[in-house]
Enzyme design. Structure first.
Site, PDB file in Angstrom:
ATOM      1  N   GLY A 252      40.330  46.401  34.137  1.00  0.00           N
ATOM      2  CA  GLY A 252      40.032  45.262  33.281  1.00  0.00           C
ATOM      3  C   GLY A 252      40.449  43.975  33.943  1.00  0.00           C
ATOM      4  O   GLY A 252      40.560  43.900  35.162  1.00  0.00           O
ATOM      5  N   SER A 253      40.679  42.950  33.123  1.00  0.00           N
ATOM      6  CA  SER A 253      41.047  41.645  33.659  1.00  0.00           C
ATOM      7  C   SER A 253      41.447  40.723  32.525  1.00  0.00           C
ATOM      8  O   SER A 253      41.120  40.954  31.360  1.00  0.00           O
ATOM      9  CB  SER A 253      39.870  40.994  34.410  1.00  0.00           C
ATOM     10  OG  SER A 253      39.362  41.814  35.427  1.00  0.00           O
ATOM     11  N   ASN A 254      42.139  39.642  32.899  1.00  0.00           N
ATOM     12  CA  ASN A 254      42.314  38.497  32.022  1.00  0.00           C
ATOM     13  C   ASN A 254      41.609  37.315  32.671  1.00  0.00           C
ATOM     14  O   ASN A 254      41.632  37.167  33.896  1.00  0.00           O
ATOM     15  CB  ASN A 254      43.793  38.123  31.857  1.00  0.00           C
ATOM     16  CG  ASN A 254      44.624  39.285  31.350  1.00  0.00           C
ATOM     17  OD1 ASN A 254      44.237  39.972  30.410  1.00  0.00           O
ATOM     18  ND2 ASN A 254      45.774  39.492  31.973  1.00  0.00           N
ATOM     19  N   ASN A 529      38.991  41.609  28.012  1.00  0.00           N
ATOM     20  CA  ASN A 529      38.325  42.913  27.878  1.00  0.00           C
ATOM     21  C   ASN A 529      38.052  43.332  26.455  1.00  0.00           C
ATOM     22  O   ASN A 529      37.778  44.504  26.209  1.00  0.00           O
ATOM     23  CB  ASN A 529      39.095  44.031  28.604  1.00  0.00           C
ATOM     24  CG  ASN A 529      39.362  43.701  30.039  1.00  0.00           C
ATOM     25  OD1 ASN A 529      40.496  43.724  30.487  1.00  0.00           O
ATOM     26  ND2 ASN A 529      38.330  43.334  30.786  1.00  0.00           N
TER      27      ASN A 529
END
Length: 824
Positions: A252-254, A529
């Protein structure tokens, strides 16, 4: 097209003075900024690679092939073995070289072993799937610049392979292996396609290769189908498998972008890029700066083997991506012709499945070679599957079979999109690039530009399954799975249930850009996400179909943390000086390692800990003494810093709490207050109490004191050195995600996934962008490289690297080393 700063005469002179001490590879000298040209390969144009701190290459070339050449040579220098392993995978030759039962390459899909992986990729080779995509003109096929980049990349990679093979010195661990050999452009495009489809068919390699028609004489399935109870259980299991396969928090990611009203100081806009990707294997990031004067000047990171910047910035625009919630595939259930399970009915007309006899070469235990053959099956929609995501069983019966349709199966456009972003001048350009190419496969985009605009755009590949189509065509299983997961399960026996088309879509069967959510603002946009719904709570996004994402449902604690971090920073209520986001504030906020779960449940966890009679908590291993944990939890400040005591126990508790039926909160979710609900730990719930005991028992079994500092037991070992790490799990609502590999006997001594490439970019009103970066696992996977762990040590200390973007900044590097290549 991006604005490019040309080298002034004095800078060119300064670079020329360095040529006396450079490493020469091929030809001798090269101008620092050759005139742009699209000359043919073999023109002998020099490629200049200037390395600065931590082995970051700044590659300058006079044409696209030269740029790809420098990228291929430099990336192979750092990560030859990882790249060669990826090309071995997409060539379907793992079983031949490594054995059929050995583990598959998890970076390019989910397969139980090498044989499964090879059968999957050999099927694509036999069908010439990628060759057909490459042969298409743009926008469906690669754009001319992409073809030249790939051609140059192949030549640069092969040059390093040849040099390594010829060298008598020690080299990468894979040096001399038979599977490390020159590549072709087709290998590179196959790699692109594998990454593009890894969220769809790549998650179901076992299901595709393991699908078998029912054996002759097998009892027919009941005409009425499964019972209501069985159907409900299957739907629940499949929905859970879909969510698990997406690996929320592990892949995922921010992303946080602020515009002119959301920034502080002299900044016009700021972008925080924080992808969470695997620390090992084919999905590692690699940092570079690519310059083709007059055409491209872009800095950032890419997945290994992609000769473009995937997350980064140019002079006027910065962008990043987070893994989207949109479904990228769908299932069909096709009714079968009675007595013939390899024929199915569409509108009552029989169609024969296509049988593909796939042959794979394998290495036997005695070292000899043999072959394995298997028949795989296809329909008009796609391959028949015997199991779905996560291996969830979807049996092929005498009554029906399930079939996969992957929306990215025809997508070889991703590099078109990323090269276009690298040349975009503002968020309007970025949106146009994304809409024109529609090549992003499973990610949305967050961007900021010099004008002071922040963009969120979920303009990616999504199946054209409207809510109306799902309502009309869902099977009984789909009626329950689609609302909870977004993955459609449609009736393949009806021709009117085919995916639709939009006139603005790049290809039939996917949603056009006009149907996909996007917003542009001057305060902020954020995503971690979850679906597009709360990109900015002041103006929730709601005009999109369920296949893109949900609405009005609980946000993850990490999403809450991301949005509240933005809200508090803009209000100046987060304890930092001033208001509005700056580059420095973004760096401090991310490495603050604050836990939203601790904010919501920390005090209740102390109450829970102190409430156990005699300090003994229940667990499957018997009562466990947790009395030593209570003072540490009470003194804990709710952060996941290296010296945080109580954080490790709390992290394991949050992981155990995921399995508590009905959840762990007293106050349920309220869609009218999505950032502050659910909340309040249900301390009296026996299952919550047991989850705490299980977490404590887990630490005891690993020999870890319950009040131990986090960094003493969350670390990696590089070059014999133990490097402690800060950061916490997605489930704890920590932005700086670290997902450790947990050994029951030893605890967390390696990282699976988590914070990988970091970049904060700040645009002033005038002048070059100001950026800070960090590649947490460093540039090279080769333990013999000086850049194998240098940035890991920086990450451990919470130290960022000021980026060198302008020619003057590059030349001022005390670590400057220049390599000049001559492209053949």
């Amino acid at each position: 097209m991006s604005r490019v700063t040309r080298l002034p005469a004095r800078t060119r002179g300064a670079l020329a003075s360095l040529l006396a001490g450079i490493t020469l590879v091929g030809a001798t000298a090269a101008p620092a900024a050759p005139a742009p040209s699209d000359g043919p390969a073999g023109s002998g144009r020099p490629v200049v690679i200037r390395y600065t701190e931590n082995g970051v290459p700044h590659i300058t070339a006079g044409d696209w092939r030269g740029l790809g050449y420098g990228y291929g040579y430099a990336s192979a220098t750092d990560n030859l073995c990882v790249l060669a392993d990826a090309y071995l995978t997409v060539r379907a030759e793992r079983s031949r070289h490594l054995g059929p039962d050995a583990p598959a390459d998890t970076g390019l899909g989910v397969a139980g072993d090498n044989l499964t992986s090879d059968l999957y990729f050999q099927r694509l080779k036999d069908a010439r799937t990628v060759e057909k995509l490459v042969a298409q003109p743009p926008p469906l096929g690669p754009e001319p610049e992409v073809r030249k980049l790939v051609d140059g990349y192949v030549r640069g990679y092969n040059r390093f392979v040849a040099a390594t093979a010829a060298s008598g010195a020690d080299g990468p661990a894979c040096r001399g292996k038979a599977w490390v050999r020159p590549i072709t452009p087709l290998d590179v495009y196959r790699h692109f396609h594998a990454v593009t489809t890894m969220s769809g068919s790549g998650t179901m390699m076992d299901g595709i290769t393991g699908a078998r028609p029912p054996a002759p004489g097998e009892p027919p399935a009941e005409a009425s189908g499964p019972s209501a109870a069985s159907l409900k259980a299957t739907a629940s299991g499949l929905s859970t498998a879909v969510r698990t396969a997406r690996k929320d928090g592990e892949l995922g990611s921010n992303a946080l972008a602020t515009g002119s009203r959301g920034t502080g100081g002299e900044a016009r806009s700021v972008l925080l890029a924080n992808p969470h990707f695997p620390w090992h294997g084919a999905r590692r990031f690699w940092q570079s700066h690519l310059t083709l004067p007059g055409r491209l000047d872009v800095s950032g990171a890419s997945l290994l083997g992609f000769p473009a910047v995937l997350i980064g910035h140019n002079h006027d625009l910065a962008w990043t991506h987070t893994v989207s919630t949109a479904a990228t595939y769908g299932l069909y259930e096709v009714p079968l012709v009675p007595g013939d399970p390899t024929r199915y009915l569409v509108d009552g007309v029989p169609e024969r499945m296509r049988a593909h006899r796939v042959t794979v070469r394998v290495r036997a235990a005695d070292g000899t070679e043999d072959t394995v053959e298997r028949t795989l099956w296809d329909t008009r929609y796609g391959p028949v599957i015997g199991s779905g995501p996560g291996g969830f069983p979807l049996p092929w019966t005498t009554r029906s079979a399930h079939v996969l349709r992957d929306a990215n199966a025809g997508n070889l456009r991703a590099l078109n999109s990323w090269l276009g972003l690298g040349q975009a001048r503002d968020t309007d350009d970025a949106r146009r690039v994304l809409a024109r190419t529609q090549g992003l496969p499973w990610v949305n985009t967050v961007a900021a530009d010099r004008r002071g605009r922040a963009l969120y755009a979920d303009l990616q590949v999504v199946p054209h399954v409207t809510d109306d189509l799902a309502e009309r065509c869902s099977t009984p299983l789909g009626e329950q799975v689609f609302p909870t997961s977004g993955v459609p399960v449609l009736d393949g026996g009806r021709g009117d249930c085919a995916w639709g088309s939009d006139p603005d879509a790049v290809e039939p069967g996917i949603l056009g850009p006009a149907r996909l959510p996007s917003t542009e603002r001057d305060d902020y946009v954020a995503n971690a996400n979850n679906s597009p719904w709360l990109t900015n709570p002041a103006a929730p996004l709601t005009d999109y179909p369920r296949v893109v994402g949900d609405q009005g449902t609980p946000r993850s604690l990490r999403t809450q943390e991301a949005v509240l971090t933005a809200e508090r920073r803009l209000a100046g209520t987060d304890g930092l000086p001033g208001r509005g986001l700056t580059r420095e504030a973004a760096q401090r906020l991310l490495f603050r390692d604050h836990s939203r779960a601790a904010e919501l449940a920390g005090a209740d966890t102390v109450r829970l800990c102190r409430a156990f009679p005699g300090g003994l908590a229940p667990s499957s291993k018997g009562p466990v003494d947790v009395s030593a944990a209570c003072p540490a939890l009470e003194a804990w400040d709710g952060t996941f810093r290296r010296d945080s005591r109580g954080a490790l126990l709390f992290a394991r508790f949050m992981l155990k709490a995921e399995t508590v039926p009905g959840g762990i909160w007293r106050t349920p979710f309220d869609p009218a207050d999505p950032l502050h609900t659910p909340r309040g730990l249900a301390v009296d719930d026996p299952q919550v109490r047991r989850a705490f005991g299980e977490a404590a028992a887990e630490l005891r079994t690993a020999g870890i004191p319950l009040d131990a500092p986090l960094g003493a037991h969350q670390y990696v070992v590089r070059d014999g050195e133990r490097i402690p790490l800060h950061g916490g799990p997605h489930q704890a609502g920590v932005l700086n995600v670290i997902t450790p590999r947990w050994d029951p006997a030893a605890g967390a001594s390696e990282v699976e996934t988590g914070t990988s490439f970091l970049q904060v970019t700040e645009f002033p009103e005038r002048g070059a962008p100001r950026a800070s970066t960090l590649l947490t696992y460093a540039q090279s996977a080769d333990p013999s490289s000086p850049h194998h762990a240098d940035q890991t040590r920086l990450y451990s200390r919470g130290t960022w690297v000021p980026e060198r973007f302008t020619p003057a900044e590059i030349l001022r590097s005390p670590h400057l080393r220049t390599v000049v290549l001559t492209a053949p």
